[in-house]
Scaffold this active site. Sequence first.
Site, short mmCIF file in Angstrom:
data_model
loop_
_atom_site.label_atom_id
_atom_site.label_comp_id
_atom_site.label_asym_id
_atom_site.label_seq_id
_atom_site.Cartn_x
_atom_site.Cartn_y
_atom_site.Cartn_z
CG ASP B 10 0.76 -7.56 -2.67
OD1 ASP B 10 -0.17 -6.85 -3.08
OD2 ASP B 10 1.10 -7.63 -1.46
CG ASP B 106 -4.30 -6.53 -3.26
OD1 ASP B 106 -4.97 -7.39 -2.66
OD2 ASP B 106 -3.44 -5.84 -2.70
CD GLU B 107 -1.85 -10.09 -1.02
OE1 GLU B 107 -1.52 -11.24 -0.70
OE2 GLU B 107 -1.97 -9.16 -0.21
MG LIG Z 1 -1.35 -5.21 -2.33
#
Ligand SMILES: [Mg+2]
Lengths: 82, 412
Positions: B10, B106-107
């Site tokens: 993350d 973003d993950e």
């Molecule tokens: Mg994040």
Amino acid sequence: MAKRKVYVKVLIMQDENGEIQPLQIVWDDGKSYEVDKVIYKCRASSTKVGGTGIRYTVRISGKETFLYFSEDENRWFMEGKC
Amino acid sequence: MKERVILHSDMNGFYASVECMLNPELKGKPVAVGGSVENRHGIILAKSEEAKKFGIKTGEALWQAQQKCKDLIIVPPHYDKYKAYSEYAREIYRRYTDLIEPFGLDECWLDVTGSTHLFGNGYDIAYQIKECIKYELGLTVSVGVSFNKIFAKLGSDMKKPDAITIISKENFKDKIWSLPASDLLGVGRATTNKIETMGIKTIGDLANIDVDLLVCRLGKNGRDLWMYANGMDSSRVRPDGFRDPIKSIGHGITCKEDLVSTEEVWKVMLELSQNVSKRLKEEKLNACGVQISVRDNQLISRQFQCGMPIATQSAMELAHAGIELFTTNYNWKYDVRSLTIRAINLQPDDEPVQLDLFSNVTKHEKQETIDNTVMAIRKRFGDKAIINATLLNETKIPKDDHESVLPAPMFK
Ligand SMILES: [Mg+2]
């Protein structure tokens, strides 16, 4: 010491395998410098002036310095003195 | 079966971190990425660690955030950069595995079970990835390492930024059973409320309750959550590049000001339809139906849908169907705040089209030719090179009209 991001003109040679070699750079004051040697090449971010790219560790006038090719901007930059 | 090694990576405060990385002058300062101030989208999209210390939260209004921290630096979003850096991170993940499942920009989950003999155990790989992203991209990640996706995701949330958390078969009871149940992926607000009435507060409570009781209360979802809490999630990490078949293509916006007439609704509908049409063409799909959602200024939403006489990609035809749905169904008790149009019942555009006796095929084909010509002009000269005359005037469409990427559901 604080650094500033300097976008530079670069004369490159690309060989038949697609490998790129910077030969000469033109600083933002118009002066040009030969790249004596590419010492190392890797991906890296510039903590000093921001941004990332393919970083060439080059020797110019006897000094080692970094030359970046920013892929997301599609241009070259260096870390200059303020 | 061999125990799996799953990572969840993350990127910390992603949008804000990218901004700070690109502009080091922002480093160490309270920075937030915010939608534009002048319209309703003026909210915090992301914040830096320093801004977090002032209690600034994602989703709150910009003025609220500024009250909490008067030195807050608000920068506009640069989605093209976020997309680029999201992709650079995935390139780094690909050095370790081809099982990479993104969850938003973003993950990502990574299944590295097959690469441990090359690169070391789960922690080693997590460490290499974390350092590599820091060195090459100037960004930090927090990584969860576990034997299933749910715990890996939980792990990446437990310590951040720039950290690794291991949740193993041996330590998970000690490590996570005391955490609130709502920390588990899949336990949303509604579920939390329901299970609280059953006396379930922690993940451990969830794990130790009679599963039949949970199923009784929550249905099939109850069994899933019980399995998750007990470390029995067996969902797979999707192969890199896997895409769900597309069920619908839609576009919607919240307007700068309420729409007060059918004419205004028509303009917005037409603009939205052009986006939908463009994407239909990109995906090589035809719409056999159209659906619209209308939200009024009391924030009540209604949906209407209809079939199309001829399967189409045409912006004009979609917009006409949309406005007809609107005029026949909407009662105008309140003015309109948000509008969405969706192409539904999609089929490949090379599929033979079933015609009926009454549809005007010539007209449809003419419209198609016009649309294709417009599209070609835009491709050569830019999106604004040719636009509908009616859209020349002010349309109440916000300038930073942008669609966010929604996370995919779990893959069994
Ligand atoms: Mg994040």
